[in-house]
Motif scaffolding. Structure first.
Motif, PDB file in Angstrom:
ATOM      1  N   THR A  68     -79.908 -22.031 -23.975  1.00 10.34           N
ATOM      2  CA  THR A  68     -80.953 -20.743 -22.865  1.00 10.34           C
ATOM      3  C   THR A  68     -79.607 -21.000 -21.768  1.00 10.34           C
ATOM      4  O   THR A  68     -80.096 -20.828 -21.294  1.00 10.34           O
ATOM      5  CB  THR A  68     -81.794 -20.323 -23.450  1.00 10.34           C
ATOM      6  N   LEU A  69     -80.080 -22.311 -21.724  1.00 12.20           N
ATOM      7  CA  LEU A  69     -79.695 -22.805 -19.917  1.00 12.20           C
ATOM      8  C   LEU A  69     -78.365 -22.916 -19.735  1.00 12.20           C
ATOM      9  O   LEU A  69     -78.145 -21.903 -18.549  1.00 12.20           O
ATOM     10  CB  LEU A  69     -80.204 -24.164 -20.000  1.00 12.20           C
ATOM     11  N   SER A  71     -76.755 -21.029 -20.638  1.00 16.33           N
ATOM     12  CA  SER A  71     -76.481 -18.794 -20.903  1.00 16.33           C
ATOM     13  C   SER A  71     -77.364 -18.434 -19.318  1.00 16.33           C
ATOM     14  O   SER A  71     -76.385 -17.691 -18.806  1.00 16.33           O
ATOM     15  CB  SER A  71     -76.867 -17.754 -21.698  1.00 16.33           C
ATOM     16  N   ILE A  72     -78.231 -18.840 -19.201  1.00 14.13           N
ATOM     17  CA  ILE A  72     -78.469 -18.370 -17.865  1.00 14.13           C
ATOM     18  C   ILE A  72     -77.372 -18.480 -17.056  1.00 14.13           C
ATOM     19  O   ILE A  72     -77.792 -18.688 -15.750  1.00 14.13           O
ATOM     20  CB  ILE A  72     -80.376 -19.013 -17.223  1.00 14.13           C
ATOM     21  N   LYS A  73     -77.138 -20.087 -17.035  1.00 16.06           N
ATOM     22  CA  LYS A  73     -75.951 -20.589 -16.011  1.00 16.06           C
ATOM     23  C   LYS A  73     -75.177 -20.115 -15.541  1.00 16.06           C
ATOM     24  O   LYS A  73     -74.915 -19.656 -14.536  1.00 16.06           O
ATOM     25  CB  LYS A  73     -76.430 -21.703 -15.910  1.00 16.06           C
ATOM     26  N   SER A  75     -74.691 -16.195 -16.743  1.00 20.67           N
ATOM     27  CA  SER A  75     -75.390 -15.125 -17.548  1.00 20.67           C
ATOM     28  C   SER A  75     -74.218 -13.384 -15.672  1.00 20.67           C
ATOM     29  O   SER A  75     -74.280 -14.549 -14.503  1.00 20.67           O
ATOM     30  CB  SER A  75     -76.991 -14.559 -16.781  1.00 20.67           C
ATOM     31  N   ILE A  89     -81.613 -19.923  -8.641  1.00 15.19           N
ATOM     32  CA  ILE A  89     -82.099 -20.511  -9.885  1.00 15.19           C
ATOM     33  C   ILE A  89     -81.111 -21.610 -10.775  1.00 15.19           C
ATOM     34  O   ILE A  89     -81.206 -22.577 -11.783  1.00 15.19           O
ATOM     35  CB  ILE A  89     -81.044 -18.701  -9.782  1.00 15.19           C
ATOM     36  N   THR A  90     -80.047 -22.020 -10.171  1.00 19.46           N
ATOM     37  CA  THR A  90     -79.136 -22.560 -10.004  1.00 19.46           C
ATOM     38  C   THR A  90     -79.801 -24.300 -10.453  1.00 19.46           C
ATOM     39  O   THR A  90     -79.463 -24.878 -11.267  1.00 19.46           O
ATOM     40  CB  THR A  90     -77.016 -23.020  -9.914  1.00 19.46           C
ATOM     41  N   ALA A  93     -82.819 -24.390 -13.403  1.00 22.02           N
ATOM     42  CA  ALA A  93     -82.056 -24.560 -14.027  1.00 22.02           C
ATOM     43  C   ALA A  93     -81.385 -25.711 -14.262  1.00 22.02           C
ATOM     44  O   ALA A  93     -81.424 -26.292 -14.996  1.00 22.02           O
ATOM     45  CB  ALA A  93     -81.109 -23.479 -14.739  1.00 22.02           C
TER      46      ALA A  93
END
Length: 200
Positions: A68-69, A71-73, A75, A89-90, A93
């Motif tokens: 999940t982390l 995929s967020i990084k 996204s 955000i980065t 994360a």
């Protein structure tokens, strides 16, 4: 020797999953000493298997969180925010990732030399697959599905089976085969989040 399996403060939560308390100074009761000892070992064996299952579940949860982390990084939503917000955000994360990596859990599986080599080969295939995701997610998804087909008795009729991967996975232990299948399932779910569903 008395075994207190269910003390008054016992719950089924992970926090209180302690081993049975053994009092060797108590009387052996009506059972023969060997029978009492075997009864204790039977209970400990059940708890060991439960411990292994719980640890595997924690391993899978950690892998899911790391996925999940990642995929967020990567996204696409990051392209819609300012550089300042993207940096926030980065960093957020990365901080969570660092905390997640402080957790180390492992269930060791006994393997012979051939099984070790087979698992190494399987991991190499999957690592190459993961590295190719950001280059061409569609191709990577198709390859992942052929790997999954090699792990199941009911393959996806819309795609083939990678015979090299199938040969390698069949050389692994049953525990490793189950873990690999779950890992591939997690990758397929990751592709679903990316809306990668077809190969053209």
């Amino acid at each position: 020797m008395e075994v207190d399996l269910y003390s008054t403060d016992w719950t089924h939560s992970a926090e209180s999953s302690c081993l049975p308390l053994i009092d060797e100074t108590s009387a052996l009761g009506t059972q023969a000493p060997k029978d009492r000892l075997i009864a204790v070992l039977d209970q400990v064996e059940l708890r060991v298997e439960r411990l292994r299952r719980d640890t595997v579940r924690i391993e899978e949860e950690k892998d899911s969180l790391l996925s999940t982390l990642d995929s967020i990084k990567h996204s696409e939503l990051l392209t819609d925010i300012s550089e300042c917000d993207k940096d926030d955000i980065t960093r957020y994360a990365d901080r969570i990732l660092a905390r997640a990596l402080t957790v180390e859990v492992a269930v060791r599986t006994d393997r012979d030399q051939q099984q070790e080599e087979a698992l190494h080969q399987v991991n190499m295939y999957i690592d190459q697959l993961v590295m190719s995701v950001h280059e061409d997610a569609v191709v990577a998804h198709a390859r992942c599905q052929t790997y999954m087909n090699a792990c199941t008795s009911q393959p996806d009729p819309g795609s083939g089976t990678d015979k090299n991967f199938e040969s390698a996975i069949l050389g692994c232990t049953l525990d490793d085969q189950k873990r690999v299948k779950k890992r591939l399932q997690g990758l397929l779910e990751y592709f679903a989040k990316l809306n990668v569903t077809t190969y053209s």
